[in-house]
Design a protein around this motif. Structure first.
Motif, PDB file in Angstrom:
ATOM      1  N   UNK A 197      11.109  29.909 -10.903  1.00  0.00           N
ATOM      2  CA  UNK A 197      11.580  31.174 -11.491  1.00  0.00           C
ATOM      3  C   UNK A 197      10.479  32.219 -11.562  1.00  0.00           C
ATOM      4  N   UNK A 198       9.261  31.842 -11.136  1.00  0.00           N
ATOM      5  CA  UNK A 198       8.091  32.732 -11.228  1.00  0.00           C
ATOM      6  C   UNK A 198       7.909  33.239 -12.658  1.00  0.00           C
ATOM      7  N   UNK A 199       8.086  32.361 -13.614  1.00  0.00           N
ATOM      8  CA  UNK A 199       8.017  32.735 -15.029  1.00  0.00           C
ATOM      9  C   UNK A 199       6.635  32.423 -15.589  1.00  0.00           C
ATOM     10  N   UNK A 200       5.748  33.396 -15.545  1.00  0.00           N
ATOM     11  CA  UNK A 200       4.373  33.219 -16.007  1.00  0.00           C
ATOM     12  C   UNK A 200       4.340  32.999 -17.522  1.00  0.00           C
ATOM     13  N   UNK A 225      -2.527  30.950 -11.682  1.00  0.00           N
ATOM     14  CA  UNK A 225      -2.980  31.594 -10.448  1.00  0.00           C
ATOM     15  C   UNK A 225      -2.155  31.123  -9.256  1.00  0.00           C
ATOM     16  N   UNK A 226      -1.836  29.823  -9.238  1.00  0.00           N
ATOM     17  CA  UNK A 226      -1.040  29.281  -8.139  1.00  0.00           C
ATOM     18  C   UNK A 226       0.368  29.867  -8.140  1.00  0.00           C
ATOM     19  N   UNK A 227       0.949  30.015  -9.337  1.00  0.00           N
ATOM     20  CA  UNK A 227       2.293  30.576  -9.439  1.00  0.00           C
ATOM     21  C   UNK A 227       2.343  31.987  -8.858  1.00  0.00           C
ATOM     22  N   UNK A 228       1.282  32.748  -9.071  1.00  0.00           N
ATOM     23  CA  UNK A 228       1.272  34.152  -8.629  1.00  0.00           C
ATOM     24  C   UNK A 228       0.763  34.318  -7.203  1.00  0.00           C
ATOM     25  N   UNK A 229       0.272  33.240  -6.596  1.00  0.00           N
ATOM     26  CA  UNK A 229      -0.339  33.344  -5.278  1.00  0.00           C
ATOM     27  C   UNK A 229       0.711  33.382  -4.172  1.00  0.00           C
ATOM     28  N   UNK A 236       7.690  22.425 -15.695  1.00  0.00           N
ATOM     29  CA  UNK A 236       6.661  23.191 -14.994  1.00  0.00           C
ATOM     30  C   UNK A 236       7.174  23.684 -13.641  1.00  0.00           C
ATOM     31  N   UNK A 237       7.851  22.787 -12.944  1.00  0.00           N
ATOM     32  CA  UNK A 237       8.394  23.150 -11.636  1.00  0.00           C
ATOM     33  C   UNK A 237       9.415  24.271 -11.776  1.00  0.00           C
ATOM     34  N   UNK A 238      10.209  24.203 -12.854  1.00  0.00           N
ATOM     35  CA  UNK A 238      11.199  25.246 -13.091  1.00  0.00           C
ATOM     36  C   UNK A 238      10.505  26.599 -13.313  1.00  0.00           C
ATOM     37  N   UNK A 239       9.380  26.580 -14.026  1.00  0.00           N
ATOM     38  CA  UNK A 239       8.614  27.814 -14.237  1.00  0.00           C
ATOM     39  C   UNK A 239       8.165  28.402 -12.906  1.00  0.00           C
ATOM     40  N   UNK A 240       7.738  27.528 -11.992  1.00  0.00           N
ATOM     41  CA  UNK A 240       7.295  27.998 -10.676  1.00  0.00           C
ATOM     42  C   UNK A 240       8.458  28.576  -9.881  1.00  0.00           C
TER      43      UNK A 240
END
Length: 216
Positions: free
Chosen positions: A17-20, A42-46, A11-15
């Motif tokens: 890399x901004x990989x939605x 939403x948090x990833x894109x904020x 999950x952290x890796x997704x954040x």
């Protein structure tokens, strides 16, 4: 989230890399509720100026742990209010560097024309606890080397004396200290190159021999 450590790392890796798309797939694979998956997305894109994203951060809170984290950020924002750099503080949900090391605020600092961060740090109480119970700590590192790639190279400051020494340097330190004692700034090099100096000497046979030109 009650998830295995390996899944949390993914999950952290997704954040980072901004990989939605990968985040959505991971949430579905691990059976996260639609509400939780939506909050993570939403948090990833904020991102944006800290003051403007605080309402959105509050709306994402699902428990007291999240509310406490947002309250800490709000406290920092209030402390910075009125500071000349307050408007330059941005929130970015993708900043997750060394999440195992840091246990609170994580930050990075940037300057114009340099895409890589020149400052990185955060709060690391867990490490501080090894030295003293209930100790808190926050720190940062400044990376100046990267600036050399994005800012024009400035010529070296002109020295009072340039000493050229291509051979034995026995006694050279004494000669340099003697000039410094007279208030001179001194540079020592094997060749003159483009080192600017008011006076140029060559160190030969244990003595300074005056040169007439920069190219001598």
């Amino acid at each position: 989230l009650a998830l295995p450590v390996e899944v949390k790392k993914q999950l952290i890796r997704c954040f980072s890399h901004k990989s939605l798309h990968e985040l959505a797939a991971l949430c579905e694979e691990n059976g996260l509720t639609e509400k939780t998956a939506g909050a993570l997305a939403a948090l990833l894109q904020l991102s944006g100026p800290l003051g403007s994203v605080l309402p959105a951060l509050r709306a994402l809170c699902q428990d007291q742990v999240m509310r406490s984290a947002v309250e800490e950020i709000e406290g920092l924002y209030r402390e910075m209010a009125g500071h000349p750099f307050a408007e330059k503080i941005y929130f970015d949900g993708s900043v997750v560097n060394h999440i195992d090391y840091y246990n609170g605020l994580i930050f990075k600092g940037y300057v114009k024309n340099c895409p890589a961060p020149v400052l990185s740090g955060g709060r690391y109480d867990n490490l501080a606890h090894r030295s003293r119970d209930n100790a808190c700590a926050i720190g940062f590192a400044v990376y100046l080397d990267g600036l050399n790639y994005y800012y024009p190279h400035h010529s070296q400051r002109k020295a009072d004396v340039l000493i050229l020494c291509g051979g034995t340097a026995d006694g050279l330190l004494g000669a340099v200290n003697g000039l410094v004692a007279k208030g001179k700034t001194v540079r020592v090099a094997k060749t003159g190159g483009e080192v600017p100096a008011a006076e140029i000497y060559r160190y030969e046979g244990g003595a300074l021999v005056r040169q007439n030109t920069q190219n001598a």
